[in-house]
Structures are given as structure tokens and as C-alpha cells.
Design a protein around this motif. Structure first.
Motif, PDB file in Angstrom:
ATOM      1  N   ILE A   1       1.438   4.464  -2.640  1.00 21.26           N
ATOM      2  CA  ILE A   1       1.305   5.907  -2.394  1.00 21.26           C
ATOM      3  C   ILE A   1       2.589   6.630  -2.808  1.00 21.26           C
ATOM      4  O   ILE A   1       2.546   7.671  -3.466  1.00 21.26           O
TER       5      ILE A   1
ATOM      6  N   LEU B   1       0.824  -1.217   0.000  1.00 20.37           N
ATOM      7  CA  LEU B   1       0.000   0.000   0.000  1.00 20.37           C
ATOM      8  C   LEU B   1       0.860   1.269   0.000  1.00 20.37           C
ATOM      9  O   LEU B   1       0.633   2.192  -0.794  1.00 20.37           O
ATOM     10  N   PHE B   2       1.842   1.334   0.893  1.00 23.05           N
ATOM     11  CA  PHE B   2       2.620   2.569   0.994  1.00 23.05           C
ATOM     12  C   PHE B   2       3.583   2.728  -0.188  1.00 23.05           C
ATOM     13  O   PHE B   2       3.870   3.867  -0.594  1.00 23.05           O
TER      14      PHE B   2
ATOM     15  N   ARG C   1      -0.853  12.451   4.933  1.00 21.65           N
ATOM     16  CA  ARG C   1      -1.793  12.424   6.053  1.00 21.65           C
ATOM     17  C   ARG C   1      -2.366  11.022   6.241  1.00 21.65           C
ATOM     18  O   ARG C   1      -2.714  10.350   5.263  1.00 21.65           O
TER      19      ARG C   1
ATOM     20  N   HIS D   1      -1.900  14.180  12.038  1.00 19.17           N
ATOM     21  CA  HIS D   1      -1.409  12.798  12.050  1.00 19.17           C
ATOM     22  C   HIS D   1      -0.840  12.510  10.662  1.00 19.17           C
ATOM     23  O   HIS D   1      -1.586  12.278   9.704  1.00 19.17           O
TER      24      HIS D   1
ATOM     25  N   ASN E   1       5.217   1.588  15.222  1.00 25.68           N
ATOM     26  CA  ASN E   1       4.694   0.308  15.677  1.00 25.68           C
ATOM     27  C   ASN E   1       5.433  -0.784  14.920  1.00 25.68           C
ATOM     28  O   ASN E   1       5.481  -0.762  13.687  1.00 25.68           O
TER      29      ASN E   1
ATOM     30  N   HIS F   1       4.794   7.546  12.612  1.00 22.72           N
ATOM     31  CA  HIS F   1       3.624   8.387  12.848  1.00 22.72           C
ATOM     32  C   HIS F   1       4.098   9.687  13.496  1.00 22.72           C
ATOM     33  O   HIS F   1       4.815   9.653  14.503  1.00 22.72           O
TER      34      HIS F   1
ATOM     35  N   LEU G   1       2.145  10.354   8.303  1.00 21.85           N
ATOM     36  CA  LEU G   1       2.992   9.167   8.212  1.00 21.85           C
ATOM     37  C   LEU G   1       4.194   9.525   7.370  1.00 21.85           C
ATOM     38  O   LEU G   1       4.035  10.061   6.259  1.00 21.85           O
TER      39      LEU G   1
ATOM     40  N   HIS H   1       6.965   2.893   8.830  1.00 18.51           N
ATOM     41  CA  HIS H   1       6.434   4.260   8.806  1.00 18.51           C
ATOM     42  C   HIS H   1       6.505   4.846  10.194  1.00 18.51           C
ATOM     43  O   HIS H   1       6.384   4.137  11.194  1.00 18.51           O
TER      44      HIS H   1
ATOM     45  N   ILE I   1      -5.030   8.319   6.859  1.00 20.35           N
ATOM     46  CA  ILE I   1      -6.413   8.282   6.386  1.00 20.35           C
ATOM     47  C   ILE I   1      -7.399   8.171   7.557  1.00 20.35           C
ATOM     48  O   ILE I   1      -8.582   8.522   7.410  1.00 20.35           O
ATOM     49  N   ASN I   2      -6.925   7.720   8.709  1.00 25.95           N
ATOM     50  CA  ASN I   2      -7.771   7.552   9.901  1.00 25.95           C
ATOM     51  C   ASN I   2      -7.057   8.215  11.084  1.00 25.95           C
ATOM     52  O   ASN I   2      -6.522   7.532  11.967  1.00 25.95           O
TER      53      ASN I   2
ATOM     54  N   GLY J   1       0.714  -3.459  17.107  1.00 30.08           N
ATOM     55  CA  GLY J   1      -0.377  -2.925  16.288  1.00 30.08           C
ATOM     56  C   GLY J   1       0.023  -2.509  14.889  1.00 30.08           C
ATOM     57  O   GLY J   1      -0.723  -1.782  14.234  1.00 30.08           O
ATOM     58  N   GLN J   2       1.203  -2.964  14.414  1.00 29.26           N
ATOM     59  CA  GLN J   2       1.566  -2.619  13.030  1.00 29.26           C
ATOM     60  C   GLN J   2       0.586  -3.282  12.071  1.00 29.26           C
ATOM     61  O   GLN J   2       0.367  -4.500  12.135  1.00 29.26           O
ATOM     62  N   SER J   3      -0.009  -2.479  11.192  1.00 33.02           N
ATOM     63  CA  SER J   3      -0.993  -3.017  10.239  1.00 33.02           C
ATOM     64  C   SER J   3      -0.535  -2.888   8.799  1.00 33.02           C
ATOM     65  O   SER J   3      -1.045  -3.601   7.930  1.00 33.02           O
ATOM     66  N   VAL J   4       0.407  -2.001   8.526  1.00 35.41           N
ATOM     67  CA  VAL J   4       0.949  -1.847   7.174  1.00 35.41           C
ATOM     68  C   VAL J   4       2.446  -2.163   7.245  1.00 35.41           C
ATOM     69  O   VAL J   4       3.193  -1.505   7.996  1.00 35.41           O
TER      70      VAL J   4
HETATM   71  P1  AMP Z   1       0.255   0.984  11.803  1.00 35.80           P
HETATM   72  O1  AMP Z   1      -0.977   0.461  12.478  1.00 35.80           O
HETATM   73  O2  AMP Z   1       1.301   1.510  12.750  1.00 35.80           O
HETATM   74  O3  AMP Z   1       0.823  -0.010  10.806  1.00 35.80           O
HETATM   75  O4  AMP Z   1      -0.198   2.263  10.995  1.00 35.80           O
HETATM   76  C1  AMP Z   1      -0.756   2.180   9.723  1.00 35.80           C
HETATM   77  C2  AMP Z   1      -1.478   3.470   9.511  1.00 35.80           C
HETATM   78  O5  AMP Z   1      -1.761   3.598   8.132  1.00 35.80           O
HETATM   79  C3  AMP Z   1      -2.820   3.581  10.248  1.00 35.80           C
HETATM   80  O6  AMP Z   1      -2.782   4.690  11.145  1.00 35.80           O
HETATM   81  C4  AMP Z   1      -3.831   3.759   9.124  1.00 35.80           C
HETATM   82  O7  AMP Z   1      -4.866   4.641   9.466  1.00 35.80           O
HETATM   83  C5  AMP Z   1      -2.961   4.289   8.007  1.00 35.80           C
HETATM   84  N1  AMP Z   1      -3.451   4.041   6.651  1.00 35.80           N
HETATM   85  C6  AMP Z   1      -3.958   2.891   6.147  1.00 35.80           C
HETATM   86  N2  AMP Z   1      -4.258   3.041   4.848  1.00 35.80           N
HETATM   87  C7  AMP Z   1      -3.934   4.321   4.513  1.00 35.80           C
HETATM   88  C8  AMP Z   1      -4.014   5.086   3.323  1.00 35.80           C
HETATM   89  N3  AMP Z   1      -4.488   4.579   2.177  1.00 35.80           N
HETATM   90  N4  AMP Z   1      -3.597   6.377   3.344  1.00 35.80           N
HETATM   91  C9  AMP Z   1      -3.119   6.910   4.490  1.00 35.80           C
HETATM   92  N5  AMP Z   1      -3.013   6.235   5.658  1.00 35.80           N
HETATM   93  C10 AMP Z   1      -3.414   4.960   5.667  1.00 35.80           C
END
Ligand code: AMP
Length: 114
Positions: free
Chosen positions: A9, A5-6, A29, A38, A87, A102, A40, A100, A31-32, A93-96
Motif C-alpha cells: 500500500i 501488504l502494508f 482507511r 478507522h 496490537n 489504529h 491505519l 501500524h 478496509i474493515n 490480535g496483530q494480523s499484519v
Molecule cells: P491488526 O489486527 O492490529 O494487525 O490490524 C490489521 C488491520 O489491517 C485490520 O484492522 C484490518 O482490517 C486491516 N487491513 C487488512 N487488509 C487491509 C487492506 N488491504 N487495506 C486496509 N486495511 C487492511
């Protein structure tokens, strides 16, 4: 199309609200957003997590903190204070899985983080 994803972007394949970019870094910025500001900050180079940072990336990681401070000033959050968070891994809590940093500000933060 990038699988990450990143990376998408960074390469402008996926829309992002980009506020800063240079040869090695992009900031956009979240997205949430979890705070009024906030952002990244990500390296253009794909690195999955902080654990995959290599010796040769040390300057790059230093640049991220320099740019974070510049952006904090630009975004008007430097005076009251701000937070830079990474993260690393599922327990944090790393999701991507493209490393990155924050940059959060514009409200009070508690300690320790949840
Ligand atoms: P983390 O949970 O530390 O991996 O953070 C991932 C962050 O990416 C979260 O705060 C999400 O809100 C953010 N995020 C996910 N998809 C997008 C996107 N398409 N554009 C911007 N931020 C995103």
C-alpha cells in the motif's frame, strides 16, 4: 511486488484509501473499520512489530502520534475523543506484521478493551 501488504500500500502496488502521506508515514482507511473513523498510520519503513522499533526510530514513532492528533482533528473526532491502538503479537490480535497505529473515533469506546 512487496511481500508485505502494508509495504504494498505504501508503494502504491496495492490499492489503499490513503488520507495522508509524508516522507516517512502513510495513513489510510482500514478496509474493515471498527468505528466510523478507522485509519491505519504506518511508517514507510518496514518494521514488523512494536518490538522491532529501534533507537533510531524514536523520532518516527513520535511523529506518528503527532500525525494521529492532526488526523483526529481533520476527521472531526478530536472533540468527542478518540483512541490510538497498537496490537503487538498474536495474543493482542496483530494480523499484519508491518507496525501500524489504529486511529479510531466517531463512537463511544469501552474500557478495558476486549
Ligand atoms: P491488526 O489486527 O492490529 O494487525 O490490524 C490489521 C488491520 O489491517 C485490520 O484492522 C484490518 O482490517 C486491516 N487491513 C487488512 N487488509 C487491509 C487492506 N488491504 N487495506 C486496509 N486495511 C487492511
Amino acid at each position: 511486488m512487496s511481500a508485505c501488504l502494508f509495504c504494498g500500500i505504501v508503494k502504491r502496488e496495492i490499492k489503499g484509501d490513503i488520507v495522508y502521506q509524508d516522507d516517512s508515514l502513510v495513513a489510510f482507511r482500514d478496509i474493515n473499520p471498527k468505528a466510523p473513523v478507522h485509519l491505519l498510520i504506518v511508517p514507510r519503513k518496514h518494521i514488523s512489530t512494536l518490538l522491532e522499533v529501534e533507537q533510531g526510530d524514536r523520532g518516527l514513532i513520535g511523529d506518528i502520534f503527532y500525525v494521529a492528533a492532526q488526523l483526529a482533528t481533520d476527521q472531526g473526532i478530536s472533540k468527542d475523543g478518540f483512541r490510538v491502538v497498537v496490537n503487538c503479537g498474536p495474543g493482542a490480535g496483530q494480523s499484519v506484521y508491518h507496525v501500524h497505529f489504529h486511529l479510531l473515533g466517531g463512537r463511544l469506546f469501552t474500557w478495558p478493551p476486549g
